[in-house]
Design a protein around this motif. Sequence first.
Motif, PDB file in Angstrom:
ATOM      1  N   GLU A 291      79.840  67.606  13.838  1.00 54.97           N
ATOM      2  CA  GLU A 291      80.642  68.182  12.757  1.00 54.97           C
ATOM      3  C   GLU A 291      79.916  68.058  11.410  1.00 54.97           C
ATOM      4  N   ILE A 292      79.312  66.901  11.167  1.00 50.31           N
ATOM      5  CA  ILE A 292      78.596  66.691   9.909  1.00 50.31           C
ATOM      6  C   ILE A 292      77.411  67.635   9.805  1.00 50.31           C
ATOM      7  N   ALA A 293      76.655  67.761  10.890  1.00 54.67           N
ATOM      8  CA  ALA A 293      75.490  68.650  10.876  1.00 54.67           C
ATOM      9  C   ALA A 293      75.901  70.103  10.698  1.00 54.67           C
ATOM     10  N   ARG A 294      76.978  70.481  11.357  1.00 62.02           N
ATOM     11  CA  ARG A 294      77.450  71.866  11.235  1.00 62.02           C
ATOM     12  C   ARG A 294      77.881  72.170   9.814  1.00 62.02           C
ATOM     13  N   ALA A 295      78.605  71.250   9.197  1.00 59.94           N
ATOM     14  CA  ALA A 295      79.046  71.462   7.821  1.00 59.94           C
ATOM     15  C   ALA A 295      77.855  71.546   6.872  1.00 59.94           C
ATOM     16  N   ALA A 296      76.805  70.791   7.172  1.00 61.90           N
ATOM     17  CA  ALA A 296      75.622  70.786   6.311  1.00 61.90           C
ATOM     18  C   ALA A 296      74.859  72.110   6.357  1.00 61.90           C
ATOM     19  N   THR A 297      75.084  72.907   7.381  1.00 58.51           N
ATOM     20  CA  THR A 297      74.368  74.192   7.469  1.00 58.51           C
ATOM     21  C   THR A 297      74.805  75.168   6.384  1.00 58.51           C
ATOM     22  N   ALA A 298      75.945  74.906   5.738  1.00 53.68           N
ATOM     23  CA  ALA A 298      76.433  75.799   4.676  1.00 53.68           C
ATOM     24  C   ALA A 298      75.879  75.416   3.304  1.00 53.68           C
ATOM     25  N   ASP A 299      75.054  74.378   3.241  1.00 54.61           N
ATOM     26  CA  ASP A 299      74.533  73.919   1.956  1.00 54.61           C
ATOM     27  C   ASP A 299      73.663  74.986   1.302  1.00 54.61           C
ATOM     28  N   LYS A 300      73.802  75.147  -0.009  1.00 58.32           N
ATOM     29  CA  LYS A 300      73.091  76.205  -0.740  1.00 58.32           C
ATOM     30  C   LYS A 300      71.590  75.970  -0.807  1.00 58.32           C
ATOM     31  N   LYS A 301      71.123  74.761  -0.565  1.00 51.12           N
ATOM     32  CA  LYS A 301      69.690  74.470  -0.649  1.00 51.12           C
ATOM     33  C   LYS A 301      68.941  74.866   0.605  1.00 51.12           C
ATOM     34  N   ASN A 302      69.663  75.167   1.665  1.00 51.98           N
ATOM     35  CA  ASN A 302      69.021  75.447   2.944  1.00 51.98           C
ATOM     36  C   ASN A 302      68.214  76.738   2.914  1.00 51.98           C
ATOM     37  N   SER A 303      67.272  76.836   3.847  1.00 59.93           N
ATOM     38  CA  SER A 303      66.425  78.024   3.904  1.00 59.93           C
ATOM     39  C   SER A 303      65.934  78.253   5.324  1.00 59.93           C
ATOM     40  N   GLU A 304      66.019  79.496   5.763  1.00 59.80           N
ATOM     41  CA  GLU A 304      65.495  79.914   7.074  1.00 59.80           C
ATOM     42  C   GLU A 304      66.019  79.046   8.210  1.00 59.80           C
ATOM     43  N   GLY A 305      67.303  78.737   8.135  1.00 61.69           N
ATOM     44  CA  GLY A 305      67.925  77.992   9.219  1.00 61.69           C
ATOM     45  C   GLY A 305      67.649  76.500   9.212  1.00 61.69           C
ATOM     46  N   LYS A 306      66.991  76.007   8.198  1.00 64.92           N
ATOM     47  CA  LYS A 306      66.686  74.581   8.113  1.00 64.92           C
ATOM     48  C   LYS A 306      67.518  73.931   6.999  1.00 64.92           C
ATOM     49  N   ILE A 307      67.930  72.694   7.235  1.00 65.56           N
ATOM     50  CA  ILE A 307      68.759  71.941   6.299  1.00 65.56           C
ATOM     51  C   ILE A 307      67.859  71.083   5.414  1.00 65.56           C
ATOM     52  N   SER A 308      68.035  71.218   4.107  1.00 65.02           N
ATOM     53  CA  SER A 308      67.213  70.490   3.136  1.00 65.02           C
ATOM     54  C   SER A 308      67.822  69.123   2.826  1.00 65.02           C
ATOM     55  N   ILE A 309      66.972  68.104   2.817  1.00 67.67           N
ATOM     56  CA  ILE A 309      67.388  66.761   2.422  1.00 67.67           C
ATOM     57  C   ILE A 309      66.356  66.206   1.439  1.00 67.67           C
ATOM     58  N   ILE A 310      66.849  65.669   0.337  1.00 64.34           N
ATOM     59  CA  ILE A 310      66.005  65.062  -0.681  1.00 64.34           C
ATOM     60  C   ILE A 310      66.046  63.546  -0.525  1.00 64.34           C
ATOM     61  N   VAL A 311      64.911  62.896  -0.661  1.00 70.39           N
ATOM     62  CA  VAL A 311      64.860  61.443  -0.601  1.00 70.39           C
ATOM     63  C   VAL A 311      64.028  60.945  -1.779  1.00 70.39           C
ATOM     64  N   SER A 312      64.398  59.784  -2.310  1.00 68.12           N
ATOM     65  CA  SER A 312      63.692  59.215  -3.457  1.00 68.12           C
ATOM     66  C   SER A 312      63.167  57.830  -3.102  1.00 68.12           C
ATOM     67  N   GLU A 313      61.858  57.639  -3.326  1.00 67.56           N
ATOM     68  CA  GLU A 313      61.217  56.353  -3.054  1.00 67.56           C
ATOM     69  C   GLU A 313      60.393  55.949  -4.260  1.00 67.56           C
ATOM     70  N   ARG A 314      60.790  54.853  -4.883  1.00 73.48           N
ATOM     71  CA  ARG A 314      60.101  54.373  -6.085  1.00 73.48           C
ATOM     72  C   ARG A 314      60.013  55.471  -7.137  1.00 73.48           C
ATOM     73  N   TYR A 315      61.120  56.194  -7.302  1.00 72.87           N
ATOM     74  CA  TYR A 315      61.285  57.236  -8.317  1.00 72.87           C
ATOM     75  C   TYR A 315      60.367  58.446  -8.070  1.00 72.87           C
ATOM     76  N   ARG A 316      59.893  58.566  -6.855  1.00 72.34           N
ATOM     77  CA  ARG A 316      59.159  59.764  -6.438  1.00 72.34           C
ATOM     78  C   ARG A 316      59.969  60.444  -5.344  1.00 72.34           C
ATOM     79  N   GLN A 317      60.145  61.747  -5.478  1.00 71.03           N
ATOM     80  CA  GLN A 317      61.048  62.459  -4.578  1.00 71.03           C
ATOM     81  C   GLN A 317      60.300  63.311  -3.560  1.00 71.03           C
ATOM     82  N   THR A 318      60.878  63.384  -2.376  1.00 73.79           N
ATOM     83  CA  THR A 318      60.335  64.193  -1.289  1.00 73.79           C
ATOM     84  C   THR A 318      61.474  65.012  -0.684  1.00 73.79           C
ATOM     85  N   GLU A 319      61.163  66.242  -0.299  1.00 75.21           N
ATOM     86  CA  GLU A 319      62.131  67.084   0.399  1.00 75.21           C
ATOM     87  C   GLU A 319      61.671  67.245   1.837  1.00 75.21           C
ATOM     88  N   PHE A 320      62.587  67.039   2.782  1.00 77.15           N
ATOM     89  CA  PHE A 320      62.247  67.316   4.176  1.00 77.15           C
ATOM     90  C   PHE A 320      63.353  68.159   4.801  1.00 77.15           C
TER      91      PHE A 320
END
Length: 338
Positions: A291-320
């Motif tokens: 259910e959580i994954a399905r709801a995340a598919t509607a996120d506006k940041k997504n692209s080409e069927g992939k779900i975007s997630i941002i992570v921050s490590e030591r104030y440096r950010q990565t998107e996967f």
Amino acid sequence: MNVEKSEIIIEREVRNVAPLVADKFVLTDDNVMRIYGGLLQSAKRVCVIPHGEDSKTLETAETVLREMAEERLDRKSKLVAFGGGVVGDLGGFCAAVYMRGINFINVPTTLLAQLDSSIGGKTGVDLTGYKNMVGAFHLPERVHICTDFLKTLPKREVSCGLGEAVKTALLDERCMKVWTKYFQGKDKTDCFALVESCARFKESVTNADFKESGRRKILNLGHTVGHALEYLDSHEKSHGEYVALGLLAEAAIAHDLGVLTKESREFIEKKVSPIVDRDGRKLFSKFSAEEIARAATADKKNSEGKISIIVSERYRQTEFWLTERELAAEAEKCLSNL
């Protein structure tokens, strides 16, 4: 009317608000009107909507737009959005679409709105339960922040703002120092330094990337899973509470995938956990991983069927990026232990 850059004023006292609304169309909600209606006596017209996320709809927008038309507003008119995040998002959206755009002034009255949602020109309304699915980028000509408004906030609204504040702190070292000092301090009612640091950081990010084509995406930290939980839970909690849960969930997933170190995950948990209660954590078991994954598919940041997630490590950010199936598998694996 297009504004290239918002003037952002941050002060404590509310006395300078009254002149801002003189002879202008003001949008507010019933809670703010009850407490601060005296500041609006010089307004041209005051449109009052019910407070809460349920008012952030196309139907409410139509009601506001009809009142704007009845008042014969033209392209030189200005709308003042006087309230929290719902009023700001809705008012900005109405200003963006009325006569293809008029100027507006945002006077945020909640912690979340002051340090986050009032800045950067994102406006919109919800659709079929998903946040801000219909909207526009439309900068206010001014954001006028008065932190004394926060003295009348209920505890839940403060919690809502703290979720966005800790998100910002995880993105910027200066904001983290202010966050730590605030959280360790005795006076939790004085939010001036917290608001100023977070608002100025967001201002710098959005000025450099208005349409979210690059760096502005970092502001979505915690929002992929957070928005999914908010949709599934029908907005029962405050937005900031869902963001805080999203920060914990996405840190756990990123660590499991090797995107985030153990030390960074523990740092995020240490900073976020104090504002997440046991009842909030129950949402990770209330809804299935699918259910959580399905709801995340509607996120506006997504692209080409992939779900975007941002992570921050030591104030440096990565998107996967993850597919729905991959996110469901990670959620099944990681969230049950949070």
